[in-house]
Design an enzyme around this catalytic site. Structure first.
Site, short mmCIF file in Angstrom:
data_model
loop_
_atom_site.label_atom_id
_atom_site.label_comp_id
_atom_site.label_asym_id
_atom_site.label_seq_id
_atom_site.Cartn_x
_atom_site.Cartn_y
_atom_site.Cartn_z
N GLU A 50 -4.75 -0.63 -2.63
CA GLU A 50 -3.77 -0.38 -3.69
C GLU A 50 -4.39 0.16 -4.98
O GLU A 50 -3.75 0.86 -5.74
CB GLU A 50 -2.97 -1.64 -3.99
CG GLU A 50 -2.01 -2.05 -2.89
CD GLU A 50 -2.64 -2.94 -1.83
OE1 GLU A 50 -3.89 -3.05 -1.80
OE2 GLU A 50 -1.89 -3.52 -1.02
N PHE A 112 4.51 -17.61 0.10
CA PHE A 112 3.51 -16.72 0.69
C PHE A 112 3.50 -15.38 -0.04
O PHE A 112 4.54 -14.77 -0.23
CB PHE A 112 3.80 -16.51 2.18
CG PHE A 112 2.88 -15.52 2.83
CD1 PHE A 112 1.51 -15.79 2.94
CD2 PHE A 112 3.36 -14.30 3.30
CE1 PHE A 112 0.66 -14.86 3.52
CE2 PHE A 112 2.50 -13.38 3.89
CZ PHE A 112 1.15 -13.66 3.99
N GLN A 113 2.33 -14.94 -0.43
CA GLN A 113 2.12 -13.69 -1.17
C GLN A 113 2.92 -13.65 -2.47
O GLN A 113 3.36 -12.59 -2.92
CB GLN A 113 2.42 -12.47 -0.29
CG GLN A 113 1.38 -12.30 0.82
CD GLN A 113 1.38 -10.94 1.48
OE1 GLN A 113 2.43 -10.30 1.59
NE2 GLN A 113 0.21 -10.49 1.95
N LYS A 162 12.52 -9.36 -3.09
CA LYS A 162 12.89 -8.74 -1.82
C LYS A 162 14.39 -8.79 -1.54
O LYS A 162 14.97 -7.82 -1.05
CB LYS A 162 12.12 -9.44 -0.68
CG LYS A 162 12.35 -8.79 0.67
CD LYS A 162 11.49 -9.40 1.75
CE LYS A 162 11.69 -8.66 3.07
NZ LYS A 162 10.86 -9.22 4.14
N MET A 482 -26.62 4.42 -15.34
CA MET A 482 -26.37 4.14 -16.75
C MET A 482 -26.86 2.74 -17.11
O MET A 482 -27.43 2.52 -18.19
CB MET A 482 -24.88 4.29 -17.07
CG MET A 482 -24.56 4.24 -18.54
SD MET A 482 -25.40 5.53 -19.49
CE MET A 482 -24.14 6.80 -19.58
#
Lengths: 576, 101
Positions: A50, A112-113, A162, A482
């Site tokens: 993502e 969940f999630q 949802k 760097m």
């Protein structure tokens, strides 16, 4: 028309003219993905992580000026997007991030999630919405696009439980023609009085500098800036974010300023009697020690964001409004003015003297035989020449980014795409995907390092799936360059955790395993041909692994702490 | 500010995010709009009961930081106006001397 929540979301995006959604499906976003399946106007780009979805949307936006759209699921989908949202926020890039959320009745139960996306993203968004009813979806989308793109642009998160996207529950759908938010009215036109005072200061200046940043690009004010320069004859410097907004090959351009800016740009800032800041925010990578910043200069600050003005450096004249409009207004008044700008020839001579004394491009091509390692700067110069300076160039973060900014000379805005504010390693490849999708016929180059590229290297797979023939130039110095430079300069060369030489992949084989082309360059004599060969593959992604001098540092470099803009390291043992 | 879920968290979060301290905080929905008629006038809107909240925050900072805090708060989308004893910032309306600089 009656639509379910999932179709409302997608139909709203279609109404906004969205071409691509960058995303990754998951439980809480499944209804939305079903709505994507049932239409053909928007193409969904399935990334491999993502974070890459947000960077790809970001690259698409920086290249086009259109808003990138991201779709992720709840929980880990949402949290993985955070780095990319913060990257967009720091560089004022508009973005719409739609995150799935667990069903309304489960919110707060550690389902969940489940994660509090609105809470986690709050400090790094311009605004965010929780969808609380299906009927509000069109209005929220309209407002989100309006907020993301107006004023100082930025990312907007829309969190959608949802159940509110369930296909069985349909409601009237009408997409609003405009958004009106009573508590949000960003300024557009500057006040006359502010413009007048700015012009008065400009007419008096004998040593002015135009210091233009990313706000000039997001306001599409490149033409107005070029005209402003012609009217004033003032020299121009660009920030890392502003590169390209003023043509780099114009003789009045001094190069980038700041931490790794050119000698002449930093000296001009320090000695200026007037600094005209255009869509720039006096970032700490520019000013060095703020108390020692430009001691003689009056400051005119053109910005759309009140809170950016006088935040670090006190402005003498502020001009609030869209930078494009403010510049236009100043240009008009300058053209109409009876007085002339001061004669700046002595000032230009002084700058020319600085430029010839310590400007870039010195010593670069000496030692170009195979006895000596390839200089990373020379690699960028060859890429610049081979692509005729016309490519979209994305970069990651580190030495290669600074070399690209210094040695690839951008003549147009939106061609240089990098993470300036947040400094996000892993940005280069996915942002190049967004630019390439937007401009399939244009050359899109990613200049990266072997450290950064490994942070989103999984996207080589996405490039294979959507056939994105990006050219990746991996400036490989076998270490986190760097960090190593700072350890050389400030920690007596104690190289703590910067090396992985023995465990790097064979990048050529890695690229080939995805069906791409790999080229390895280890000698100066291979450099030009190798780069030209890479660009000759029109339909293939080419990964060019260029082994460069592992001990090279980026210079100039402002001396910190306590230094001013005139205090620079010019070489490993040369200080101003 | 708009009396909406999350609006208070944005203001409080801003203080922490920008490193400002909150000495005290009080928030309640506004029922008497008469002191705020200038906002209604300037923004051409009419408030309804319970739509708007007033948030009072005490903090101890320098003048320049105070200005920065006011501007940062004013930038929040759900904030309609912000003021201290010296200045008032209204969305999209420049009425403060500081803003003119």
């Amino acid at each position: 028309m009656k639509l379910a929540g999932n179709d409302m979301l997608i139909q709203s995006l279609i109404n906004e003219g969205v071409e691509f959604i960058f995303g990754y499906p998951g439980g809480a976003a499944l209804h939305i993905y079903d709505a994507i399946f049932n239409q053909s106007e928007i193409q969904h780009i399935l990334v491999r992580h993502e974070q890459a979805a947000t960077h790809a949307a970001d690259g698409y936006t920086r290249a086009t000026g259109k808003v990138g759209v991201v779709l992720v699921t709840s929980g880990p989908g949402a949290t993985n997007a955070i780095t990319g949202i913060a990257t967009a926020f720091m560089d004022s890039i508009p973005m719409i991030v739609i995150s799935g959320q667990v069903q309304s009745h489960l919110i707060g139960t550690d389902a969940f999630q489940e994660t509090d996306m609105i809470g986690i993203s709050r400090p790094i968004v311009k605004h965010s919405f929780t969808v609380e009813s299906q009927e509000s979806i069109p209005r929220i989308l309209k407002e989100a696009f309006y907020i993301a793109t107006s004023g100082r642009p930025g990312p907007v998160v829309i969190d959608v439980p949802k159940d509110l996207t369930h296909p069985d529950f349909k409601f009237d759908f009408e997409y609003p023609k405009e958004a009106k938010i009573r508590s949000y009215n960003p300024p557009i036109l500057p006040l006359e009085d502010q413009v007048k005072r700015a012009v008065e200061a400009i007419l008096e200046a004998k040593q002015p500098v135009i210091y233009a940043g990313g706000g000039t690009i997001s306001s599409n004010a490149s033409n107005e800036l070029i005209k402003f320069q012609k009217l004033t004859n003032a020299p121009v410097t660009n920030t890392l974010m502003g590169l390209g907004v003023f043509p780099a090959t114009n003789k009045n351009f001094m190069g980038m300023l700041g931490m790794h800016g050119t000698y002449q740009a930093n000296m001009a800032m320090h000695n200026a009697d007037l600094i005209i800041a255009v869509g720039a925010r006096f970032d700490d990578r520019i000013t060095n020690t703020p108390e020692k910043f430009a001691p003689k200069a009056k400051i005119i600050h053109l910005d759309v964001d009140h809170s950016s003005v006088s935040k670090i450096i006190e402005a003498d004249v502020a001009v609030f409004g869209q930078v494009k409009e403010s510049l236009s207004a100043i240009n008009k008044l300058l053209e109409a003015s009876e007085s002339q700008c001061q004669d700046l020839s002595a000032w230009h001579e002084q700058i020319q003297e600085w430029r010839s004394k310590h400007g870039l491009n010195h010593n670069l091509f000496k030692n170009k035989d195979d006895e000596h390692p390839i200089l990373p700067q020379a690699a960028v110069q060859h890429i610049y020449q081979a692509s005729e300076g016309k490519a979209f160039v994305t970069s990651d973060v580190g030495q290669h980014q600074m070399f690209a900014a210094q040695y690839y000379h951008f003549d147009e805005p939106r061609k240089w795409i990098n993470s300036g504010g947040l400094g996000t390693m892993g940005f280069g490849l996915p942002s190049a995907m967004g630019a390439k999708l937007a401009f399939p016929e244009e050359e899109v180059i990613c200049i990266t390092g072997e450290g950064s590229i490994q942070m989103c290297i999984q996207e080589l797979s996405t490039c294979a799936q959507y056939k994105l023939p990006i050219k990746i130039f991996n400036i490989n110095n076998l270490a986190l360059g760097m960090v190593k430079q700072w350890q050389d300069m400030n920690y007596d060369g104690r190289h703590s955790s910067i090396s992985y030489e023995d465990s790097l992949p064979d990048f050529v084989k890695l690229a080939e395993s995805f069906g791409h082309v790999g080229i390895k360059i280890t000698k100066n004599s291979q450099l030009q041909d190798g780069i030209e060969e890479a660009l000759s593959y029109k339909d293939k992604l080419v990964f060019v692994d260029i082994y460069v001098d592992p001990d090279e540092h980026v210079y100039p470099m402002l001396v910190a702490p306590e230094g001013s803009m005139k205090d620079m390291w010019l070489d490993k043992d040369l200080k101003t | 500010m708009e009396n909406k879920p999350g609006a208070l968290a944005r203001v409080v979060g801003l203080f922490h995010q920008r490193g400002y301290n909150i000495d005290s905080l009080h928030v309640d929905p506004i029922t008497d709009f008469s002191p705020y008629s200038f906002i209604e006038k300037e923004l051409s809107i009419t408030f309804k009961a319970d739509e708007i909240s007033r948030l009072t925050i005490e903090t101890t900072v320098s003048d320049s930081l105070m200005r920065q805090i006011l501007r940062q708060i004013n930038k929040l989308i759900e904030v309609l106006a912000v003021s201290n004893e010296k200045s008032t910032y209204l969305k999209g309306v420049l009425r403060d001397e500081n803003l003119l600089r």
